[in-house]
Write an enzyme that holds these catalytic residues in place. Sequence first.
Site, PDB file in Angstrom:
ATOM      1  N   CYS A 116      61.708  34.815  19.595  1.00  0.00           N
ATOM      2  CA  CYS A 116      61.978  35.721  18.477  1.00  0.00           C
ATOM      3  C   CYS A 116      62.379  34.991  17.192  1.00  0.00           C
ATOM      4  CB  CYS A 116      63.062  36.724  18.852  1.00  0.00           C
ATOM      5  SG  CYS A 116      62.588  37.843  20.188  1.00  0.00           S
ATOM      6  N   HIS A 256      66.406  39.832  12.373  1.00  0.00           N
ATOM      7  CA  HIS A 256      65.525  40.113  13.506  1.00  0.00           C
ATOM      8  C   HIS A 256      65.849  41.476  14.098  1.00  0.00           C
ATOM      9  CE1 HIS A 256      63.216  39.794  17.088  1.00  0.00           C
ATOM     10  NE2 HIS A 256      64.257  39.581  17.887  1.00  0.00           N
ATOM     11  N   ASN A 286      61.173  45.815  19.053  1.00  0.00           N
ATOM     12  CA  ASN A 286      61.238  44.370  18.881  1.00  0.00           C
ATOM     13  C   ASN A 286      59.830  43.797  18.989  1.00  0.00           C
ATOM     14  OD1 ASN A 286      61.648  41.628  19.002  1.00  0.00           O
ATOM     15  ND2 ASN A 286      63.218  41.691  20.589  1.00  0.00           N
TER      16      ASN A 286
END
Length: 332
Positions: A116, A256, A286
């Site tokens: 990520c 994020h 996500n």
Amino acid sequence: MNKITAAITAVGAYVPEFILSNKILETMVETNDEWITTRTGIKERRILKGEKLGTSFLCIKAAEDLIKKSGVNPAEIDLVLVATTTPDMPVAATSVFVATQIGAVNAFAFDIQAACSGFLYGMSSASAYIESGRYKKVLLIGADKMSSIIDYTDRATCIIFGDGAGAVLFEPNHEGLGFQDEFLKSDGVGREYLKIDAGGSILPASKETVENRQHYVFQDGKTVFKYAVTGMADVSAKIMERNNLTKDSVNWLVAHQANRRIIDATASRMELDESKVLVNIEKYGNTTSATLPLLLNDFEHLFKKGDNIIFAAFGGGFTWGSIYLKWAYNKQ
């Protein structure tokens, strides 16, 4: 000559049409909309459907969107970077195929894998190439087809992830705008908490690994959450301190989009007003490497030349970090 800095000069994005809502997930696993929303902030996520469509498809669409909006000539692009944890295939880099397909015939290309944090690490790499003075246009794409590695019988992970891609173009700037500072970290302690067991060199694919469902993402949610909250908040506060930034001088937090509670904890540590915290997790979930550029694309209309933007991310491995960037243009 003034010092060269690397500035973002254009953005683009792509998300698939199919929407996997919390209501649909209720029919697939034992969960419900209220539970998902309360714990993650996610209402829906996009899923790429269709045979033989992988991460490269998402990348190409996002790059084409950027090219269309900016008018940049693909042949003038020097480098194409693709941050992804779901490459089309092993060995053959996804970025190389993407560069060819979008007409970046004079560019070299390579992939970046930092889970990520991939796009954040990619920003560091792209900026370094620009600041070297040898490259004028670097295309950075963050993209993941997370649906290809998610077990949709595992309610711990299937509620979180979605598919998508975002792209930015980095170019030289002589006004002191663009990339200002970075604080990037990693720690191998996270290797066992967020992973895919099989398919690599330690445990190659076999009939047994497929039957044991070892090619899907495993996440120890509580442990990852604990590390992410601390890690993202710490580096964001650190980069503010190092650059003499205050809650008033920071214009935007681009964090994020893994979990709304992690985003809120980071903003709280930075003492930022909620109006400065950019959030679209409710729409996309996500999307791993794509969350940061999707935020830039969705909120580009709010950015003003000279705005101070703090980026923050946390990913498997563990990898995490924060970047300070000054926005370089006003959207026309």
